[in-house]
Design an enzyme around this catalytic site. Structure first.
Site, PDB file in Angstrom:
ATOM      1  N   CYS A  43       0.801  -1.104  -0.026  1.00 11.77           N
ATOM      2  CA  CYS A  43       0.180  -0.161   0.048  1.00 11.77           C
ATOM      3  C   CYS A  43       0.762   1.183  -0.055  1.00 11.77           C
ATOM      4  O   CYS A  43       2.024   1.237   0.581  1.00 11.77           O
ATOM      5  CB  CYS A  43      -1.066   0.036   1.382  1.00 11.77           C
ATOM      6  SG  CYS A  43      -1.957   1.514   1.334  1.00 11.77           S
ATOM      7  N   ASP A  45       0.352   3.791   1.667  1.00 10.86           N
ATOM      8  CA  ASP A  45       0.326   4.528   3.108  1.00 10.86           C
ATOM      9  C   ASP A  45       1.746   4.681   3.597  1.00 10.86           C
ATOM     10  O   ASP A  45       2.659   3.918   3.702  1.00 10.86           O
ATOM     11  CB  ASP A  45      -0.277   3.476   4.005  1.00 10.86           C
ATOM     12  CG  ASP A  45      -0.738   3.835   5.354  1.00 10.86           C
ATOM     13  OD1 ASP A  45       0.239   4.502   5.897  1.00 10.86           O
ATOM     14  OD2 ASP A  45      -1.770   3.987   5.844  1.00 10.86           O
ATOM     15  N   ARG A  47       2.813   4.719   6.530  1.00 14.52           N
ATOM     16  CA  ARG A  47       3.043   4.332   7.685  1.00 14.52           C
ATOM     17  C   ARG A  47       3.873   2.804   7.049  1.00 14.52           C
ATOM     18  O   ARG A  47       4.033   1.944   8.293  1.00 14.52           O
ATOM     19  CB  ARG A  47       2.174   4.227   8.642  1.00 14.52           C
ATOM     20  CG  ARG A  47       1.390   5.304   9.079  1.00 14.52           C
ATOM     21  CD  ARG A  47       0.287   5.286   9.602  1.00 14.52           C
ATOM     22  NE  ARG A  47      -0.716   4.782   8.557  1.00 14.52           N
ATOM     23  CZ  ARG A  47      -1.985   4.597   9.036  1.00 14.52           C
ATOM     24  NH1 ARG A  47      -2.410   4.870  10.307  1.00 14.52           N
ATOM     25  NH2 ARG A  47      -2.804   4.248   8.208  1.00 14.52           N
ATOM     26  N   HIS A  99      -2.419  -4.117   5.075  1.00 18.62           N
ATOM     27  CA  HIS A  99      -2.190  -3.688   6.372  1.00 18.62           C
ATOM     28  C   HIS A  99      -3.370  -3.276   7.170  1.00 18.62           C
ATOM     29  O   HIS A  99      -4.508  -3.013   6.621  1.00 18.62           O
ATOM     30  CB  HIS A  99      -1.102  -2.346   6.495  1.00 18.62           C
ATOM     31  CG  HIS A  99      -1.555  -1.205   5.845  1.00 18.62           C
ATOM     32  ND1 HIS A  99      -2.207  -0.325   6.470  1.00 18.62           N
ATOM     33  CD2 HIS A  99      -1.703  -0.753   4.292  1.00 18.62           C
ATOM     34  CE1 HIS A  99      -2.372   0.760   5.895  1.00 18.62           C
ATOM     35  NE2 HIS A  99      -2.360   0.311   4.485  1.00 18.62           N
ATOM     36  N   CYS A 102      -6.003   0.549   7.141  1.00 19.90           N
ATOM     37  CA  CYS A 102      -5.698   0.916   5.831  1.00 19.90           C
ATOM     38  C   CYS A 102      -6.982   1.723   5.343  1.00 19.90           C
ATOM     39  O   CYS A 102      -8.177   1.388   5.543  1.00 19.90           O
ATOM     40  CB  CYS A 102      -5.629  -0.346   4.716  1.00 19.90           C
ATOM     41  SG  CYS A 102      -5.609   0.179   3.079  1.00 19.90           S
TER      42      CYS A 102
HETATM   43 ZN   LIG Z   1      -3.352   1.130   2.897  1.00 20.09          ZN
END
Ligand SMILES: [Zn+2]
Length: 210
Positions: A43, A45, A47, A99, A102
């Site tokens: 992803c 993302d 993080r 994750h 998400c």
């Molecule tokens: Zn995500």
């Protein structure tokens, strides 16, 4: 006061200096080429930066990241990354990592209008939610439902990747394997969806209904 751009440029200077001090040959060697053993499809993302969370170094992991780590069969972008990583770099493992927490998986729990681009992108994930409605309704809350959707999305991505002609050939000819992971953000822990130590399985993720 520095802005975000100043911070990343200054951060790079620190990184370059410290890396060179630790091993002066690092960047020279990296300039000669790459030989990553893993293709990571994850992803976007912020993080979940794969190289950091896996305590790896630049050069260790070839990467494709997008919203909700989707592998759509008609996505030329992910197909090109898979093709290059498998046919040319000859990675040994392909991992797809979803994750917890998400945003894409969470947004897929409902049909809110996110605009045509995101609606289109998340459509297959929303379809997964619809397909598994009964199972998802049994779960305690939206957090648990989003995590389950993330798992299902990883499993679907694995099935799509495994249909890629280059992947099929590499699985057959040189034992390439494809795996699913879930990264738990609040715990900082990766979980292997096909943990062979727990199941005694083959190491390849196998869908329950196959
Ligand atoms: Zn995500």
């Amino acid at each position: 006061m520095s802005d975000a751009l100043d911070r990343i440029v200054a951060g790079n200077r620190v990184y370059a200096q410290r890396t060179s001090e630790h091993d002066p040959n690092t960047f020279v060697e990296m300039g000669r080429g790459q030989a990553p053993e893993i293709l990571w499809i994850g992803c976007a993302d912020s993080r979940v930066p794969e190289t950091t969370i896996c305590h790896c170094k630049p050069g260790d992991i070839f990467v494709h990241r997008n919203i909700a780590n989707c592998v759509h069969a008609d996505d030329l972008n992910v197909a090109a990354v898979v093709e290059y990583a498998v046919a040319h770099l000859k990675v040994k493992k392909v991992v797809i990592c979803g994750h917890t927490k998400c945003g894409g998986a969470n947004a897929s729990l409902a049909d809110a209008d996110l605009g045509v681009t995101l609606n289109t992108w998340l459509h297959p994930v929303r379809e997964l939610r619809r397909k598994h409605k009964a199972e998802l309704e049994q779960l305690a809350d939206d957090d648990a439902r989003a995590t389950r959707v993330a798992e299902l999305n990883v499993q679907q991505g694995i099935e799509v990747v495994k249909q890629h002609p280059t992947v099929r050939q590499a699985v057959r000819d040189r034992g390439l394997t494809v795996h699913g992971l879930i990264y738990d953000i609040p715990a900082g822990q990766l979980r292997l969806l096909d943990d062979t130590r727990a199941t005694g399985g083959s190491g390849l993720w196998t869908p329950a209904n196959h």
